[in-house]
Design an enzyme around this catalytic site. Sequence first.
Site, mmCIF file in Angstrom:
data_model
loop_
_atom_site.group_PDB
_atom_site.id
_atom_site.type_symbol
_atom_site.label_atom_id
_atom_site.label_comp_id
_atom_site.label_asym_id
_atom_site.label_seq_id
_atom_site.Cartn_x
_atom_site.Cartn_y
_atom_site.Cartn_z
ATOM 1 N N HIS A 1 -2.633 10.596 -9.691
ATOM 2 C CA HIS A 1 -1.971 11.752 -10.318
ATOM 3 C C HIS A 1 -2.131 11.748 -11.844
ATOM 4 O O HIS A 1 -2.483 12.757 -12.452
ATOM 5 C CB HIS A 1 -0.483 11.787 -9.967
ATOM 6 C CG HIS A 1 -0.201 11.702 -8.498
ATOM 7 N ND1 HIS A 1 -1.015 12.261 -7.544
ATOM 8 C CD2 HIS A 1 0.809 11.131 -7.800
ATOM 9 C CE1 HIS A 1 -0.514 12.042 -6.341
ATOM 10 N NE2 HIS A 1 0.584 11.345 -6.465
ATOM 11 N N ASP B 1 -0.274 3.724 -6.902
ATOM 12 C CA ASP B 1 0.445 4.800 -6.231
ATOM 13 C C ASP B 1 0.429 6.103 -7.036
ATOM 14 O O ASP B 1 0.347 7.186 -6.469
ATOM 15 C CB ASP B 1 1.900 4.333 -6.001
ATOM 16 C CG ASP B 1 2.716 5.292 -5.170
ATOM 17 O OD1 ASP B 1 2.178 5.791 -4.169
ATOM 18 O OD2 ASP B 1 3.878 5.552 -5.517
ATOM 19 N N LYS C 1 9.218 4.162 -11.567
ATOM 20 C CA LYS C 1 10.349 4.471 -10.683
ATOM 21 C C LYS C 1 11.619 4.074 -11.429
ATOM 22 O O LYS C 1 11.591 3.205 -12.314
ATOM 23 C CB LYS C 1 10.264 3.635 -9.397
ATOM 24 C CG LYS C 1 8.965 3.817 -8.612
ATOM 25 C CD LYS C 1 9.005 5.015 -7.718
ATOM 26 C CE LYS C 1 7.738 5.146 -6.895
ATOM 27 N NZ LYS C 1 7.556 6.480 -6.333
ATOM 28 N N ARG D 1 0.333 9.722 19.037
ATOM 29 C CA ARG D 1 0.318 8.800 20.173
ATOM 30 C C ARG D 1 1.391 9.119 21.222
ATOM 31 O O ARG D 1 1.171 8.923 22.414
ATOM 32 C CB ARG D 1 0.559 7.391 19.623
ATOM 33 C CG ARG D 1 0.534 6.286 20.640
ATOM 34 C CD ARG D 1 1.265 5.084 20.100
ATOM 35 N NE ARG D 1 0.513 4.462 19.021
ATOM 36 C CZ ARG D 1 -0.183 3.338 19.148
ATOM 37 N NH1 ARG D 1 -0.226 2.728 20.309
ATOM 38 N NH2 ARG D 1 -0.812 2.823 18.122
ATOM 39 N N LYS E 1 -0.082 21.636 -7.827
ATOM 40 C CA LYS E 1 1.099 22.144 -8.533
ATOM 41 C C LYS E 1 0.677 23.293 -9.448
ATOM 42 O O LYS E 1 -0.309 23.182 -10.178
ATOM 43 C CB LYS E 1 1.762 21.025 -9.353
ATOM 44 C CG LYS E 1 2.418 19.943 -8.490
ATOM 45 C CD LYS E 1 3.086 18.899 -9.336
ATOM 46 C CE LYS E 1 3.480 17.682 -8.529
ATOM 47 N NZ LYS E 1 4.752 17.765 -7.843
ATOM 48 N N GLU F 1 10.130 9.017 -12.425
ATOM 49 C CA GLU F 1 10.925 9.348 -11.238
ATOM 50 C C GLU F 1 12.241 8.609 -11.283
ATOM 51 O O GLU F 1 12.290 7.473 -11.774
ATOM 52 C CB GLU F 1 10.174 8.931 -9.978
ATOM 53 C CG GLU F 1 8.867 9.656 -9.791
ATOM 54 C CD GLU F 1 8.180 9.189 -8.530
ATOM 55 O OE1 GLU F 1 8.515 9.723 -7.471
ATOM 56 O OE2 GLU F 1 7.346 8.277 -8.610
ATOM 57 N N HIS G 1 -1.986 15.730 -4.461
ATOM 58 C CA HIS G 1 -1.098 16.898 -4.427
ATOM 59 C C HIS G 1 -0.735 17.395 -5.832
ATOM 60 O O HIS G 1 -0.303 18.530 -5.990
ATOM 61 C CB HIS G 1 0.137 16.638 -3.558
ATOM 62 C CG HIS G 1 1.203 15.828 -4.208
ATOM 63 N ND1 HIS G 1 1.183 14.464 -4.245
ATOM 64 C CD2 HIS G 1 2.332 16.200 -4.857
ATOM 65 C CE1 HIS G 1 2.258 14.031 -4.885
ATOM 66 N NE2 HIS G 1 2.973 15.058 -5.277
ATOM 67 N N LYS H 1 -4.125 10.287 0.268
ATOM 68 C CA LYS H 1 -4.297 9.009 -0.388
ATOM 69 C C LYS H 1 -3.504 7.920 0.355
ATOM 70 O O LYS H 1 -2.568 8.279 1.059
ATOM 71 C CB LYS H 1 -3.893 9.117 -1.846
ATOM 72 C CG LYS H 1 -2.390 9.077 -2.100
ATOM 73 C CD LYS H 1 -2.185 9.037 -3.571
ATOM 74 C CE LYS H 1 -0.784 8.895 -3.995
ATOM 75 N NZ LYS H 1 0.117 8.015 -3.392
HETATM 76 C C1 BG6 Z 1 3.218 10.265 -4.343
HETATM 77 C C2 BG6 Z 1 3.615 8.823 -4.498
HETATM 78 O O1 BG6 Z 1 1.823 10.388 -4.319
HETATM 79 O O2 BG6 Z 1 3.728 11.009 -5.429
HETATM 80 C C3 BG6 Z 1 5.128 8.694 -4.558
HETATM 81 O O3 BG6 Z 1 3.118 8.071 -3.401
HETATM 82 C C4 BG6 Z 1 5.678 9.585 -5.641
HETATM 83 O O4 BG6 Z 1 5.525 7.347 -4.794
HETATM 84 C C5 BG6 Z 1 5.142 11.005 -5.502
HETATM 85 O O5 BG6 Z 1 7.091 9.570 -5.529
HETATM 86 C C6 BG6 Z 1 5.543 11.864 -6.679
HETATM 87 O O6 BG6 Z 1 5.229 13.194 -6.405
HETATM 88 P P1 BG6 Z 1 6.084 14.385 -6.989
HETATM 89 O O7 BG6 Z 1 5.364 15.613 -6.552
HETATM 90 O O8 BG6 Z 1 7.454 14.262 -6.408
HETATM 91 O O9 BG6 Z 1 6.103 14.202 -8.481
#
Ligand code: BG6
Length: 509
Positions: free
Chosen positions: A246, A241, A346, A44, A186, A220, A182, A152
């Site tokens: 994942h 999330d 987390k 924008r 990996k 994490e 993603h 996502k």
């Molecule tokens: C993302 C989540 O898809 O994946 C995040 O939205 C998360 O909350 C992240 O921290 C973790 O990805 P990675 O590659 O750091 O393990």
Amino acid sequence: MEDVTLLIFGASGDLTARKLIPALYQLHCNGFLPERSVIIGVARREKSDDAFRGEMRDAVAEHRAREFTEERWSEFARRLRYVQVNLEDPAEFPRLHDQVEAIEKDAGLPGQRIVYLATAPALFTPSVEALAQANMIPPLDEADRLRVVFEKPFGHDLASAQELSHSLSRVLREKQIYRIDHYLGKETVQNLLLFRFGNSIFEPMFNRNQVDHVQITVAETQGIEGSRGGYYDQSGGALRDVLQNHVLQLLCLVAMEPPASFQAEYIRNEKLKVLQALGPGRSGAVSEWAVAGQYAAAAVNGQRVRAYLDEDRIPPDSRRETFVALEARIDNWRWAGVPFYLRTGKRMPARVTEIAIQFKLPPLNLFSTVECEGTMCDLVEARPNTLVFHIQPRESITLSFSAKRPGMQYQVQPVDMEFNYQQTFDVEMPEAYERLLLDVIRGDSTLFTRSDELEAAWRFCEPMLEAWSSKDHHPELYAAGGWGPKAAHQLLARSGRHWRVPDLPDGGS
Ligand code: BG6
């Protein structure tokens, strides 16, 4: 590979600066980007090409510090353009169309386009519809000329995911849609398939006769700091999330049948079958098989870490989960009766993603098992064989088994056999986004999620979403820096099992 025009919608955002442009820079440096391909940032804010290049230069210098050189950057920067468009206003798309055509003409490009939607999900459908109105969606027989990449979240529950798929399907064909997870980019995750189906000795062990249970952990250390809080609290939580996408994708790769061939549709078909057979590990209420947790304040490594409820933009009475653990089962011939324990959270003690396959104990315990530290040995319970895929941060595969401890008696000591990526290959692991962006450019959708997979994953999550949205539900608190709430441990303890404590030689995080 044909030259492409890559449009990034949401070019002022964090994802573009942190992941997409650095990955494209790396692809360029490694000679993977087709010669004349152009990258157009669309957002924008009013900005010149040079201003956009300047911002992206700083981002790449920060996120690819080791690979960054001014010389390579100026070569790459020639590919970058910027077009100012308010993506919320379809009336601006015809101008976008004109500008893209002018850029393509100038660069001698054939009009093979990729649109990457690095935008808020609310803009997915409107952007695609606006592309259609501006004649930027090619006719069906030329569908291959456009691919659209979605970040996502793809919906926030089953109904919204179905609605999103439905509205996209009015304009795009499924083969034009690339839904990024993603984790599939990996290197260690892709190696799972090769490990299972490129070797003959391991695959026969992946079934209910040999395996006691499987554990998947995505932990994490970070919390929900800063600006992310509001969004995470309203639309996220650990289930939406990370687990729904994942973790379930990892589960699919570890549990799927061998595909007939290594092609996108065959692999996705097998993943889908896993998700279709996936169900709660126990009958009865959700609380029998799933646990939601939320981190509470605690001292971590001598530092006070605040509670989720005290993070910025989090309502003080939020019931959002920052941790989820559950027991699932896959009701098919291969896996019937094998529990799959999944957890993500987390503010855990370490950043670690791993898949552990724990095998059954030998039928008779003939030897005494010892565990030794230095010269001190203690008698311990027999240890089962475990195969662990360490996805991150220590990328490796470990098989633990029993060995005879040298000496005059038959004493068993658990030992490890390890394949470590860094030691074996001595190369930098490519970033997930590099591989995934290259696959979009190549038109290979193997590592992207299909709509039926997505729906099956949401379907599995529905009972938890429903139970945890009730006013009476409160996630169980756990101390920041710990491995989750008590109930998560009880989930395994009731069948005499326990969560692995991931081994992190360097302390991990
Ligand atoms: C993302 C989540 O898809 O994946 C995040 O939205 C998360 O909350 C992240 O921290 C973790 O990805 P990675 O590659 O750091 O393990």
